[in-house]
Motif scaffolding. Sequence first.
Motif, PDB file in Angstrom:
ATOM      1  N   PRO A  89      35.076  33.263  86.191  1.00 38.71           N
ATOM      2  CA  PRO A  89      35.515  32.134  87.022  1.00 38.71           C
ATOM      3  C   PRO A  89      34.402  31.567  87.907  1.00 38.71           C
ATOM      4  O   PRO A  89      34.261  30.346  87.989  1.00 38.71           O
ATOM      5  CB  PRO A  89      36.651  32.711  87.879  1.00 38.71           C
ATOM      6  CG  PRO A  89      36.675  34.165  87.629  1.00 38.71           C
ATOM      7  CD  PRO A  89      35.909  34.468  86.400  1.00 38.71           C
ATOM      8  N   GLY A  93      33.833  28.973  85.308  1.00 43.68           N
ATOM      9  CA  GLY A  93      34.911  28.201  85.911  1.00 43.68           C
ATOM     10  C   GLY A  93      34.364  27.175  86.889  1.00 43.68           C
ATOM     11  O   GLY A  93      34.736  26.003  86.868  1.00 43.68           O
ATOM     12  N   ILE A  97      35.344  23.612  85.439  1.00 40.36           N
ATOM     13  CA  ILE A  97      36.667  23.081  85.766  1.00 40.36           C
ATOM     14  C   ILE A  97      36.613  21.639  86.276  1.00 40.36           C
ATOM     15  O   ILE A  97      37.362  20.788  85.788  1.00 40.36           O
ATOM     16  CB  ILE A  97      37.421  24.029  86.698  1.00 40.36           C
ATOM     17  CG1 ILE A  97      37.873  25.231  85.854  1.00 40.36           C
ATOM     18  CG2 ILE A  97      38.625  23.357  87.356  1.00 40.36           C
ATOM     19  CD1 ILE A  97      38.679  26.247  86.558  1.00 40.36           C
ATOM     20  N   GLY A 172      39.858  30.694  94.193  1.00 39.21           N
ATOM     21  CA  GLY A 172      41.167  30.464  93.589  1.00 39.21           C
ATOM     22  C   GLY A 172      41.854  29.247  94.199  1.00 39.21           C
ATOM     23  O   GLY A 172      42.411  28.398  93.499  1.00 39.21           O
ATOM     24  N   PHE A 175      40.292  26.062  92.956  1.00 39.91           N
ATOM     25  CA  PHE A 175      40.693  25.737  91.585  1.00 39.91           C
ATOM     26  C   PHE A 175      42.094  25.122  91.584  1.00 39.91           C
ATOM     27  O   PHE A 175      42.348  24.123  90.915  1.00 39.91           O
ATOM     28  CB  PHE A 175      40.695  26.989  90.702  1.00 39.91           C
ATOM     29  CG  PHE A 175      39.313  27.467  90.299  1.00 39.91           C
ATOM     30  CD1 PHE A 175      38.195  26.682  90.515  1.00 39.91           C
ATOM     31  CD2 PHE A 175      39.142  28.710  89.696  1.00 39.91           C
ATOM     32  CE1 PHE A 175      36.924  27.117  90.143  1.00 39.91           C
ATOM     33  CE2 PHE A 175      37.879  29.156  89.311  1.00 39.91           C
ATOM     34  CZ  PHE A 175      36.778  28.365  89.538  1.00 39.91           C
ATOM     35  N   HIS A 199      42.559  29.547  84.093  1.00 40.58           N
ATOM     36  CA  HIS A 199      42.038  29.647  85.460  1.00 40.58           C
ATOM     37  C   HIS A 199      43.104  29.324  86.497  1.00 40.58           C
ATOM     38  O   HIS A 199      43.039  29.803  87.633  1.00 40.58           O
ATOM     39  CB  HIS A 199      40.793  28.772  85.633  1.00 40.58           C
ATOM     40  CG  HIS A 199      39.552  29.451  85.135  1.00 40.58           C
ATOM     41  ND1 HIS A 199      39.264  29.552  83.802  1.00 40.58           N
ATOM     42  CD2 HIS A 199      38.556  30.107  85.783  1.00 40.58           C
ATOM     43  CE1 HIS A 199      38.134  30.237  83.653  1.00 40.58           C
ATOM     44  NE2 HIS A 199      37.685  30.580  84.836  1.00 40.58           N
ATOM     45  N   TYR A 200      44.052  28.518  86.113  1.00 40.37           N
ATOM     46  CA  TYR A 200      45.165  28.250  87.028  1.00 40.37           C
ATOM     47  C   TYR A 200      45.961  29.537  87.261  1.00 40.37           C
ATOM     48  O   TYR A 200      46.239  29.935  88.400  1.00 40.37           O
ATOM     49  CB  TYR A 200      46.061  27.160  86.429  1.00 40.37           C
ATOM     50  CG  TYR A 200      47.149  26.695  87.358  1.00 40.37           C
ATOM     51  CD1 TYR A 200      46.839  25.867  88.437  1.00 40.37           C
ATOM     52  CD2 TYR A 200      48.472  27.082  87.167  1.00 40.37           C
ATOM     53  CE1 TYR A 200      47.830  25.452  89.298  1.00 40.37           C
ATOM     54  CE2 TYR A 200      49.466  26.659  88.029  1.00 40.37           C
ATOM     55  CZ  TYR A 200      49.138  25.840  89.092  1.00 40.37           C
ATOM     56  OH  TYR A 200      50.124  25.427  89.957  1.00 40.37           O
ATOM     57  N   TYR A 202      44.900  32.587  86.712  1.00 37.24           N
ATOM     58  CA  TYR A 202      43.978  33.486  87.422  1.00 37.24           C
ATOM     59  C   TYR A 202      44.053  33.239  88.933  1.00 37.24           C
ATOM     60  O   TYR A 202      44.150  34.181  89.730  1.00 37.24           O
ATOM     61  CB  TYR A 202      42.550  33.240  86.896  1.00 37.24           C
ATOM     62  CG  TYR A 202      41.448  33.467  87.897  1.00 37.24           C
ATOM     63  CD1 TYR A 202      40.853  34.714  88.021  1.00 37.24           C
ATOM     64  CD2 TYR A 202      40.988  32.428  88.718  1.00 37.24           C
ATOM     65  CE1 TYR A 202      39.842  34.926  88.946  1.00 37.24           C
ATOM     66  CE2 TYR A 202      39.995  32.632  89.644  1.00 37.24           C
ATOM     67  CZ  TYR A 202      39.421  33.886  89.757  1.00 37.24           C
ATOM     68  OH  TYR A 202      38.443  34.086  90.685  1.00 37.24           O
ATOM     69  N   SER A 203      44.041  31.976  89.313  1.00 38.50           N
ATOM     70  CA  SER A 203      44.015  31.647  90.744  1.00 38.50           C
ATOM     71  C   SER A 203      45.288  32.111  91.445  1.00 38.50           C
ATOM     72  O   SER A 203      45.237  32.562  92.592  1.00 38.50           O
ATOM     73  CB  SER A 203      43.854  30.140  90.944  1.00 38.50           C
ATOM     74  OG  SER A 203      42.730  29.678  90.241  1.00 38.50           O
ATOM     75  N   PRO A 260      40.600  34.588  82.592  1.00 34.44           N
ATOM     76  CA  PRO A 260      39.520  33.628  82.341  1.00 34.44           C
ATOM     77  C   PRO A 260      38.833  33.882  81.010  1.00 34.44           C
ATOM     78  O   PRO A 260      38.457  32.934  80.303  1.00 34.44           O
ATOM     79  CB  PRO A 260      38.561  33.860  83.512  1.00 34.44           C
ATOM     80  CG  PRO A 260      39.417  34.424  84.601  1.00 34.44           C
ATOM     81  CD  PRO A 260      40.431  35.272  83.901  1.00 34.44           C
TER      82      PRO A 260
END
Length: 541
Positions: A89, A93, A97, A172, A175, A199-200, A202-203, A260
Amino acid sequence: MSGTPAGRHYLNSAYGIRSWLLTVDHKRIALLYLTSVTLMFMLGGVFAALVRLELLTPAGDFFHADTYNKMFTMHGIVMVFFFLIPGIPAVLGNFLIPMMVGARDLAFPRLNLLSWYLFTIGAVFTLFNIVIGGVDTGWTFYTPYSSAYTTTNIVPVALGIFISGFSSILTGLNFIVTIHKMRAPGLTWFRLPLFVWAHYAYSIIVILGTPVIAITIVLLALERVFHLGFFDPALGGDPVLFQHFFWFYSHPAVYIMILPAMGVISEIIACFSRKRVFGYSFVAASSLAIALLGFLVWGHHMFVSSQSVFAGLIFSILSFLVAIPSAVKVFNWTSTLYRGSISFQTPMLYAFGFLGLFTIGGLTGLMLATLGIDVHVHDTYFIVAHFHYIMVGGTVMAYLGGLHYWWPKITGRMYPEWWGRLSALIVFIGFNLTFFPQFIVGYLGMPRRYYAYPPEFQVLNVMSTAGASILGVGYLIPLVYMIWSMRYGKAATANPFGATGLEWQTSSPPATENFAEPPIVTEEAYAYDRIPVPERGVYAG
Ligand code: HEM
Ligand SMILES: [Cu+2]
């Protein structure tokens, strides 16, 4: 191509160390992270090498037992908190992103820079601890050993992990706000690349989970320094409470590392089989399912910690449930490959490696989720093998695959393809030789965290140490040619792999503001049937 005039881009927009240390450009911050994270990976690797050196022979003849304990502890702490968790990330990321959603930057660029500083300050505290003698508790810091008995310096490491936790939380947050608020016109939720979905999810885990570990670590430090009783029975505390807090974060942390990675794999597999990811919306939704279910299974780390059989049963069942969304992804990637037009470029080789190794890690995870088996192999090398298959076979393979895939975008240069494939092969062979024997030796009963072992386990351990040397070489080769390619690599075009995704619609490397004109999205993600395959020679590099 809506790029910038060749020659001006984010790398040469300003010069000097100040322009890097004070940058608020997400792409430059990604490179700051790349540097820090690479250094930490090398340091963790040195500790791994020393651990494997000791295990070459059955007798504890290279290091003192205490030194050995400190070495595997630092290996675990550095790898988990300073490589695996931030790795994908913070580097990929951060870089991708904003571009993937068609934005100029993350929502809070200064906060992003602050995240890197917090990460670095946290790392410095932890490294300082090595200088003043190290820690010997294992990366799990189990109480009451860590709070009452060990004579090593828990507090600086605890502080280091606490501080770097804020770095994850802020990333996080950044993101989530970016993905909600800054998508280009036409970029609906179900047109987002799966990397963004991953990643969403993950956050969400980072924001819900990280405060728990941060508070746990503060409680540990308070107990150690001021003798407040939280975990030490002698002070009226409960040592198992620590394990509940610890694993409530650290199980979801496995998904902080792997989600991720799964995002990276979706992008690579789509591109190198030139197909839309099969069951796109299931793959997207399974990320969210993993994020939520992941919070319900921490008790599978505590099957033998005096938990009731009933609780054990519930945690066992829930652990089986959380395997479903991961399996959905693996099935969908495999279906994507089916009848795809596959090309075996370096990133794709890493993706294949990921598929095989993550599957072995996942299936052995199901074995461990079975109460009876876990009681047998608990705290043996079977566990070590299992989590290396997930974390190194999964996360590190995806990290390297992703780094190769986006390297032309990041640096404007191609990596050398032949060397890339060679090292992917060496990594795969070295990895399996290192960790597969550990399943066997663990199943036979060799416990983890011991510096000496019965002679009958030596053959398997020698295999493992030999594999680690090969793996080390496999990791070093990319380090060398990546640095080489920054200067001598072939110049990359905007879209050398003929990939979909907004990041490929800007120049390589991109301008500071990413896009000359804000992009407008009119189609679904992965419309590979509309993009011509580039000439093979283009990426021969
Ligand atoms: C050359 C590669 C590697 C080798 C040879 C290696 C070896 C080992 C060994 C032997 C242990 C067990 C120590 C013990 O319990 O007695 C261990 C633990 C661990 N390793 Fe690795 N490792 C390698 C790479 C990695 C990587 C790349 C990561 C993460 C990115 C990682 C994460 C961990 C963690 C989290 C532990 C647990 C530490 C603990 O039990 O306290 N390892 N490793
Ligand atoms: Cu777990």
